[in-house]
Write an enzyme that holds these catalytic residues in place. Structure first.
Site: not given
Ligand code: IPE
Ligand code: IPE
Ligand code: MG
Length: 238
Positions: A25, A73
């Site tokens: 994340d 996502n």
């Molecule tokens: C969890 O991260 C999913 C992945 C790392 C692929 P998200 O960024 O989607 O999670 P939330 O929305 O903060 O819970």
């Molecule tokens: C994790 O990074 C990757 C995916 C969830 C695909 P994020 O895209 O969630 O990055 P933040 O959490 O918004 O910084």
């Molecule tokens: Mg995230």
């Protein structure tokens, strides 16, 4: 007493930590902080996956699972979703081309039926062609633990089961045949699972670190490994 040994200055893991999972994340926030578009964070995040996978294998870990794209996502803007999908498909393509160097069994966890036929086929081929390797990389892609459980239960019902055991459920999940994760690491400061490995994590240790995924390097990895070995896992016993 610590359960790891140090070799060449790095932490070496034993059988107590054979499976590590990462909720990768913080790509978007990492990029924003640098004045870059979120997509640039995903590019750097996918590079880091290659670095951290190698670092884990070098430390004696057998299975690495990464959460790459959740069933939730898809709610993101189309531009970002297609950038992530582009990176993941090129990662899978490279993994097939470089399988002899990487020597890792690559499995995808998730509902791949939403992808184009060609992508589905290359995922299946990559899995089959690398199945003889001892180390495993699980990529959770279009993965949601609730969806995984529902799919598993429906499969068992379709087989005509009226009652199921814990083992039946474990064997109907995408992770069938694999050891549960010993340690789940989430980068970037959020302290939640976001629908990741709900069944398999029953006795996993968790590590929540502030570093965003693209900046999570070997130093941070050694930090969470060292911390893991200082814990006492009781599994309900004493
Ligand atoms: C969890 O991260 C999913 C992945 C790392 C692929 P998200 O960024 O989607 O999670 P939330 O929305 O903060 O819970
Ligand atoms: C994790 O990074 C990757 C995916 C969830 C695909 P994020 O895209 O969630 O990055 P933040 O959490 O918004 O910084
Ligand atoms: Mg995230």
């Amino acid at each position: 007493m610590l359960g790891f040994s140090r070799r060449k200055g790095r932490v070496m893991c034993d059988g107590r930590l054979s499976h590590i999972a990462f909720i990768m994340d913080g790509n978007g926030r990492w990029a924003k902080r640098r004045g870059l578009p979120r997509e640039a964070g995903h590019v750097e995040g996918s590079r880091n996956l290659e670095r951290i996978l190698r670092a884990c294998l070098d430390r004696g870990i057998v299975t690495v699972t990464v959460y790459a794209f959740s069933t939730e996502n898809w709610r993101r803007p189309e531009k970002e979703v297609s950038a992530i999908m582009g990176l993941l498909t090129s990662y899978l393509k490279r993994a097939r081309e470089e399988q002899d160097q990487n020597k890792v069994h690559v499995r995808v966890l998730g509902d791949i039926s939403v992808f184009e036929g060609e992508v589905q086929e290359s995922i299946r081929l990559l899995d089959a062609e690398t199945a003889h390797y001892q180390h495993t990389l699980n990529i959770a892609l279009n993965y949601g633990a609730r969806q995984e459980l529902v799919t598993a239960v429906n499969r068992l019902l379709a087989e005509g089961r009226e009652q199921v055991t814990e083992q039946d459920i474990s064997e109907a999940l995408y992770t069938a045949g694999q050891k549960d994760p010993d340690l789940i690491v989430r980068t970037s400061g959020e302290c939640r699972t976001s629908n990741f490995l709900l069944w398999q994590s029953a006795y996993a240790e968790y590590a929540f670190v502030k570093t965003p995924w693209p900046a999570f390097g070997e130093k941070e990895l050694d930090g969470v490994l060292r911390d893991f070995y200082q814990r006492h896992r009781r599994f309900g016993g004493l």
